[in-house]
Structure formats: structure tokens, C-alpha cells
Design a protein around this motif. Sequence first.
Motif, PDB file in Angstrom:
ATOM      1  N   LYS A  16       0.850  -1.268  -0.082  1.00 39.15           N
ATOM      2  CA  LYS A  16       0.085  -0.045   0.162  1.00 39.15           C
ATOM      3  C   LYS A  16       1.012   1.180  -0.035  1.00 39.15           C
ATOM      4  CE  LYS A  16      -3.848   2.334   2.610  1.00 39.15           C
ATOM      5  NZ  LYS A  16      -4.632   2.216   3.650  1.00 39.15           N
ATOM      6  N   GLY A  17       0.445   2.358  -0.809  1.00 36.95           N
ATOM      7  CA  GLY A  17       1.200   3.458  -1.046  1.00 36.95           C
ATOM      8  C   GLY A  17       2.397   3.494  -1.861  1.00 36.95           C
ATOM      9  N   TYR A  52      -8.368  -2.168  -9.536  1.00 37.24           N
ATOM     10  CA  TYR A  52      -8.436  -0.871  -9.287  1.00 37.24           C
ATOM     11  C   TYR A  52      -8.988   0.174 -10.228  1.00 37.24           C
ATOM     12  CZ  TYR A  52      -4.607  -2.370  -6.226  1.00 37.24           C
ATOM     13  OH  TYR A  52      -3.627  -3.096  -5.318  1.00 37.24           O
ATOM     14  N   GLN A  77       1.429  10.376  -7.482  1.00 34.13           N
ATOM     15  CA  GLN A  77       0.749  10.306  -6.161  1.00 34.13           C
ATOM     16  C   GLN A  77      -0.567   9.632  -6.176  1.00 34.13           C
ATOM     17  OE1 GLN A  77       0.458  14.573  -4.398  1.00 34.13           O
ATOM     18  NE2 GLN A  77       2.339  15.086  -5.731  1.00 34.13           N
ATOM     19  N   LEU A  78      -1.453   9.917  -7.281  1.00 32.18           N
ATOM     20  CA  LEU A  78      -2.773   9.159  -7.538  1.00 32.18           C
ATOM     21  C   LEU A  78      -2.379   7.955  -7.554  1.00 32.18           C
ATOM     22  CD1 LEU A  78      -5.699   9.839  -7.617  1.00 32.18           C
ATOM     23  CD2 LEU A  78      -5.477  10.100 -10.052  1.00 32.18           C
ATOM     24  N   LYS A  81      -2.248   6.107  -4.331  1.00 30.05           N
ATOM     25  CA  LYS A  81      -3.810   6.240  -3.675  1.00 30.05           C
ATOM     26  C   LYS A  81      -4.536   4.882  -4.095  1.00 30.05           C
ATOM     27  CE  LYS A  81      -3.570  11.186  -2.756  1.00 30.05           C
ATOM     28  NZ  LYS A  81      -3.238  11.060  -1.447  1.00 30.05           N
ATOM     29  N   TYR A  83      -4.718   4.152  -7.669  1.00 25.20           N
ATOM     30  CA  TYR A  83      -5.510   4.197  -8.917  1.00 25.20           C
ATOM     31  C   TYR A  83      -4.195   3.733 -10.250  1.00 25.20           C
ATOM     32  CZ  TYR A  83      -9.273   6.495  -6.991  1.00 25.20           C
ATOM     33  OH  TYR A  83     -10.398   7.005  -6.195  1.00 25.20           O
ATOM     34  N   ASP A 273      -4.865  18.219  -4.676  1.00 28.26           N
ATOM     35  CA  ASP A 273      -5.635  17.592  -3.740  1.00 28.26           C
ATOM     36  C   ASP A 273      -7.072  17.554  -3.860  1.00 28.26           C
ATOM     37  OD1 ASP A 273      -3.240  16.621  -2.388  1.00 28.26           O
ATOM     38  OD2 ASP A 273      -3.266  18.161  -0.691  1.00 28.26           O
ATOM     39  N   PHE A 276      -7.643  15.285  -6.965  1.00 28.52           N
ATOM     40  CA  PHE A 276      -7.653  13.794  -6.425  1.00 28.52           C
ATOM     41  C   PHE A 276      -9.021  13.566  -5.585  1.00 28.52           C
ATOM     42  CE2 PHE A 276      -2.689  14.043  -6.067  1.00 28.52           C
ATOM     43  CZ  PHE A 276      -2.606  13.690  -7.602  1.00 28.52           C
ATOM     44  N   MET A 280     -11.380  10.535  -6.275  1.00 27.39           N
ATOM     45  CA  MET A 280     -11.838   9.387  -5.429  1.00 27.39           C
ATOM     46  C   MET A 280     -13.072   9.395  -4.788  1.00 27.39           C
ATOM     47  SD  MET A 280      -8.096  10.057  -3.254  1.00 27.39           S
ATOM     48  CE  MET A 280      -8.304   8.889  -2.003  1.00 27.39           C
TER      49      MET A 280
END
Length: 283
Positions: A16-17, A52, A77-78, A81, A83, A273, A276, A280
Motif C-alpha cells: 500500500k502507498g 483498481y 501520487q494518485l 492512492k 489508481y 488534492d 484527487f 476518489m
Amino acid sequence: MAYPEIKKIDYNPSLKGLAHIYPDIVYSLAQRSGTKMTIISPQIPEDSQEKYPCIVFVQGSGWTFPNIYYQIPQLSQLAAKGYVIATITHRNSLEGHPWPACFEDVKTAIRFMRAKSEEYHIDSDRIGIWGTSSGGNMALLAGLTADDPNYRTEEYADFSDRVKLVVDCFGPADLLQREARLENPTPVDIALAGGNPKENLDVVKDMSPIYKVKEGMAYPPFLLVQGNNDEPVPYEQSLNMFHKLCDCGADARMIEVNHGPHEGTFWSQELLDLIFGFIMERL
């Protein structure tokens, strides 16, 4: 001797991440060299069956050849998360590919992601599109022309090019209103229109998302983002498109970036953000 305390943390079996990049994937053979994308994905354990959501990202290029590396750090970054991001190239209008060649490639890329959903762990029911400038223009068009045969090629023809979400950043919405470009067309304008744009206004109109919006249609959610100090694409382009979508019953939202130009300092982590968050929440 007394040593500093050793900090202990758990390992990360789900990865994760973390993100992973698959570069230079040929998704279309519409040109001899192949048309490529780069996929940024969550890192996925070998035995995982998880799927995903996916975003097809179209970097602005003035309908020429996108620099897909410009937003890879931000798109990563996305991906981290959860994606799968496909940042795509498309045919270059200046190399003998008039409209709608580049838009056909965008549609093909969406179908490719559905066709390869098992390989890349994609939930094929949750594919959205995000574009900037000319890419934003085509993202809007993709949201408005689901499975339109006018833009469908033979590649992955059994799959849908429908998207579930659209993010448009400073994409031209009404090219018929760019009078200066019609009076003094650039080489790109001529290449896209297949000649003098003033003599090919049907092509210019076909490239303009605002004329595709119809009342009562089932459209995906739209997020339009525009700087109010954008010279190449005036703020009113996005504002008028936002109003047209709302007037026709579409689910549309808009973010205005105060003093925001075209690219560059338009971007901030705050804006990313917000984008995103929209993705999300809706995808």
C-alpha cells in the motif's frame, strides 16, 4: 553504553502507498512506429486479485505530441492512492494526421485499458479521463461522445470507450469563438482542419465540446478547472462550458484558480488534492 531506542514498524505485505511504472507500452498501431502510453500503477502483490479504478491522462500539446513525463511525478501520487494511470501519447497533427486522428487515439487508449484490465488489475467499470489544454478538450469530448461510431477505429472495437468521470484543466471548449486563430491560423490549426479552418468550420465545430452537450443525456460527472489569467485559453471557455453542462442537467463542478496561467504556476498541491478528492469521491 545506552543506545537510542530502535523504532519498529510493521512490514507492508499489501504494498500500500507504493507505485510502479510500465513505460513505452504500444496501445495502437495506427502509425507505423506504434502509439505509446506509460502506465503508473499501484505496486500489486503477485497473488493479489484486487482491481483498481483507472484514469486515462492526456497531457496538453496543442494537438501535436504530448510530453507524457511532465505530470508523472504528480500522477504517481494518485497511483500510490490506488489508481492505475495511463498517460498517453497520440498522433501528431503536424505529421499528417488531421482531426479526429488524435481523438481516435484517446478513444482507443480507453478501450485498450478495458481490453487489458486483467493484466493491469483494472476495474473496467471504473475508468475515467483527465486532460489538460488540448488534452482537456479531448477529455471533455470523450465524456460527451461515449461509443460514438464516428470516432471508433477497428482496434479493440469490441470494448467500450465510455468513461465514468471527466476532469478537464483549461481545455478549449468552443474553438469557433477563437476568432484570432480563425483569421490567422497557425500551422497546427491548418493541419487539424485539413486546410484553412475558415473553409472547414465543420471540423472546428466537431472539435468543440460545447456543441456536443445535449439536454437529457446521461453524462458522467465533470470537473472543470481553469485559471482566470490564462491567455491561450480564456477563462470564459471553461465558464461557458460549465454553464452549458449545468443547464443541460449534467453533474458538473468547477474550480477557478485565481491568477492562474496556462500550466506552470497554475498547479499547486492544494489544487491536486482537490482534483484527487473529486476522483476518489466519484470513481
